[in-house]
Design an enzyme around this catalytic site. Structure first.
Site, mmCIF file in Angstrom:
data_model
loop_
_atom_site.group_PDB
_atom_site.id
_atom_site.type_symbol
_atom_site.label_atom_id
_atom_site.label_comp_id
_atom_site.label_asym_id
_atom_site.label_seq_id
_atom_site.Cartn_x
_atom_site.Cartn_y
_atom_site.Cartn_z
ATOM 1 C CE LYS A 211 -4.138 -2.112 0.549
ATOM 2 N NZ LYS A 211 -5.187 -2.005 -0.341
ATOM 3 C CE LYS A 212 4.003 2.612 5.518
ATOM 4 N NZ LYS A 212 2.900 1.608 6.085
ATOM 5 C CG LEU A 213 4.822 -0.421 -3.397
ATOM 6 C CD1 LEU A 213 4.918 -1.555 -4.257
ATOM 7 C CD2 LEU A 213 6.370 0.098 -3.473
#
Length: 741
Positions: A211-213
């Site tokens: 998700k942090k991509l």
């Protein structure tokens, strides 16, 4: 003989390898703990997942999880302030997952929390284990579903782990059940018990990394304010704040989440994984108010070690302590839950429950990988971000700020229009970002407003939000009556306004503009849609307020003057203080503009503070040549001396000085003083929760006492330590400048 052989094989498979014996395992078995042949058929997979395994690590985790959940009941679950949340008879709009779910009367809610607390204690002690798990998860999920506004990822995780433990044999090691029932004491547990927990924690880390991509995270816009926290001060010696934000906060968080599960899984990298996640969670415990989450994640880390680590760890303790410590003997009992190899056959005997456990394990893991990406089904819960926050492991990926919230009602019979205070009849602010909650809120308001002679009310919301440092813009259509608006959990929300992602590149320009301003000038960036307008009021404190157009075409109406002004990109217009104005977007494309203003009242106050500080310093060091007038005499009062300042500016100045001294004192406090302050605060919080619970249980048992007695009891429960005054705590946080941390 068969049982003994099975135990020996299990120990060889699951205990730490003996150093003196040659390692005959294949490379795959050394890396993953199983052979390639274990995956060649369904039967071999069932046998693998039900392989007898040491219960020690699972037992220790069960104990730690139960302890942390018992503490959590009084903290994040809200036992200590339950009466504020579920006060009987109060007109409150609530946001359950299912509208038929409603809270019980207050005293019965306390009983629900007692059941949950006792369930957590039972899990910790391994006492009537399965029943305790059911007590805990039934009440926990009821409270969880009762309020969507309190959802977060770690609360969801607690419920999942509680559910998993209910199905596991977590009471086989260091439990009261083991003392009551010797047949289960120190008995094997099937491998799937560990597989589920390890995979669950791997998913938490890995999906959070995926998700942090997101571009906002990678570019450093999600949590940029964290770089200013004192925890990152050591990095400021070698890096500027901008690089700390980009490389340490965002880059470090991304790399850790993506790699933590892998680092913990493999023997060679596990020490590095332990070091990384320990440092990470200890920092998070200071950065965020996330209750027991950091400590729960720390408690999960040993699950990735060899399952007999507690035996080897507690074997180093003195012999006289071993009566109360977990067992260190390697001898374990066979269990019907496990599959043991037959001596006369290479194929183990599989039972129905073994196959069922394997099916459940596989389906559960698939479901957990699917849930974070299931938002294409529940389209109604999608807003600018997908789904309800709390089950997608998108921790800290999005930060929001709200600049303007207006609630307008219209009487359906008379046509009269009025306004409501934002958040009236609610105890939460999260409804502003979620269409499903806004629909529930509007429905609730439509039921409450007739009590105030407003018939058939129509409710309109004008909510301005900035997500990840973008422009402030509307999130919902302000022209739609939300009471009658359509909403379905499986259809896209038709009155959701699109996020203006095409304007995201302006964020780099924002930083340049803000960097060019002085410390007294403030700025707000606005974007709006064609055909809509912003009605705004400029406070009299905000002098020299102007609107600068960045993109699009505006028509600015000054209401009192009854004049309209057209403003093009690159132009600006000054708007009067103490008056309303309206900003219309008249271009075909969305407009972008910014308010630039100076808080003249605050600026004048700061100038006065500077002058008073200079006078105070001259008076104290003897360089002041003129005698101080009576209204300034309090400036030279001795520290700790009671003063009666008559001048309001002097009063504010002295009050500010006292606050700053207290802030400095707290920051420079030693470890013992900090721990004492923390312990005292927690003591009074937990104390209130248990005393209010006792009052509620007494009310259920024998009825309500006289009002005077009840008042005295509640006052006694509300007693606080002098230094733990809540308003003082908030003032100090505001003074530091990062109260949200």
């Amino acid at each position: 003989m068969c049982c003994s052989l099975a135990k020996q094989r299990a120990l060889r498979a699951d205990a730490a390898p003996a150093k003196e014996k040659p390692d005959t395992k294949s490379k795959m078995e050394r890396l993953f703990g199983f052979k390639k042949e274990d995956l060649t058929s369904w039967s071999s997979l069932v046998a693998l997942l039900n392989r007898p395994t040491d219960p020690a690590s699972l037992g220790i985790f069960r104990c730690l999880f139960g302890l942390l959940m018992a503490i959590d009941v009084t903290q994040e679950r809200g036992l200590s302030h339950l009466d504020f949340k579920y006060l009987d008879g109060a007109p409150v709009c609530r946001f359950p997952l299912f509208n038929f779910l409603q809270p019980l009367p207050l005293d019965w809610m306390y009983l629900v929390y007692v059941v949950m607390f006792l369930g957590a204690l039972g899990i910790m002690l391994g006492c009537f284990y399965r029943f305790s798990c059911l007590m805990f998860i039934s009440t926990y999920w009821y409270i969880f579903f009762l309020d969507k506004t309190a959802w977060n990822n770690h609360s969801y995780l607690y419920g999942l782990i509680g559910f998993q433990l209910t199905l596991m044999d977590g009471n086989r090691y260091w439990s009261i059940d083991g003392l009551r029932r010797p047949s289960i004491r120190n008995a094997h547990v099937p491998l799937w018990n560990y597989t589920l927990l390890r995979t669950q924690i791997f998913i938490v880390y890995f999906i959070a990394g995926i998700k942090k991509l997101d571009a906002d995270w990678v570019e450093g816009y999600s949590m940029s304010y964290l770089a200013h926290h004192w925890l990152f001060d050591p990095f400021k010696v070698i890096l500027p704040v901008e690089l700390i934000n980009l490389l340490v906060v965002h880059g470090g968080g991304l790399i850790l989440d993506l790699s933590a599960g892998y680092l913990l899984f493999f023997d060679a990298t596990r020490p590095y994984g332990f070091l990384s996640v320990t440092y990470f969670h200890c920092m998070n415990s200071q950065l965020f108010s996330i209750g027991m989450f950091s400590y729960t994640m720390l408690a999960t880390s040993p699950l990735f070690c060899y399952t007999d680590w507690p035996r080897r760890f507690f074997a180093h303790f003195p012999a006289f302590l071993r009566a109360v410590l977990p067992l260190t003997s390697p001898d374990q009992q066979p269990s019907a839950s496990c599959v043991y190899p037959e001596i006369s056959s290479t194929t183990p005997k599989l039972r129905f429950k073994h196959r069922l456990a394997a099916i459940f394990t596989v389906l559960y893991i698939i479901e957990q990988f699917f849930m974070p990406y299931s938002h294409f089904i529940t389209k109604g819960y999608n807003n600018w971000t997908n789904g309800l926050y709390g089950y997608s492991w998108d921790m800290m990926v999005h930060s929001r700020s709200h600049q303007h919230v207006k609630i307008t009602y219209k009487d359906g019979q008379t046509g009269d229009i009025g306004y409501l205070n934002p958040g009236v009849f609610t105890q939460s602010r999260r409804w502003k970002d979620h269409g499903d909650m806004l629909k529930q809120y509007a429905t609730c308001l439509s039921q409450l407003l007739p009590r105030y002679n407003i018939s058939e009310p129509e409710i309109y919301f004008d909510i301005w939000v900035s997500i990840n440092e973008r422009f402030q813009q509307r999130i919902f259509d302000p022209r739609v009556d939300i009471v009658t608006a359509d909403w379905s959990p499986f259809k896209p929300n038709p009155w959701l306004m699109p996020l203006l992602v095409d304007l995201s590149p302006w964020r780099t320009k924002f930083q340049e503009i803000e960097g060019s301003l002085d410390n007294q000038t403030e700025i707000v960036f606005i974007a709006d849609f064609p055909g809509l307008h912003l009605e705004n009021f400029v406070s009299e404190d905000l002098g020299n307020t102007s609107i600068h157009v960045l993109q699009g075409k505006l028509n600015v109406e000054v209401v009192e003057e009854k004049k309209n002004y057209t403003v093009q990109p690159g132009e600006q217009i000054k708007v009067p203080a103490g008056a309303y104005h309206k900003v219309y977007t008249v271009s075909e494309d969305p407009s972008c503009y910014m308010y630039v203003y100076v808080n003249t009242t605050e600026a004048a106050l700061q100038d006065n503070f500077t002058k008073l500080l200079e006078i105070q310093e001259r008076a104290r060091n003897g360089t002041e040549t003129e005698p101080l007038p009576p209204e300034l005499q309090p400036l030279i009062a001795a520290e700790g001396e009671e003063v009666n300042a008559t001048d309001p500016i002097v009063q504010l100045f002295l009050k500010r000085q006292r606050r700053m001294k207290e802030v400095k004192k707290r920051r420079e406090a030693g470890v013992l003083e900090r721990f004492e302050r923390f312990a005292v605060k927690k003591y009074y919080t937990i104390r209130r929760g248990f005393l209010m619970t006792a009052i509620a249980l007494r009310n259920l048992a024998v009825g309500l006492p006289p009002l005077e007695q009840l008042t005295r009891e509640v006052a006694f429960a509300n007693m606080k330590a002098p230094q733990a005054d809540g308003s003082q705590e908030e003032r100090l946080k505001d003074e530091v400048g990062h109260g949200e941390l």
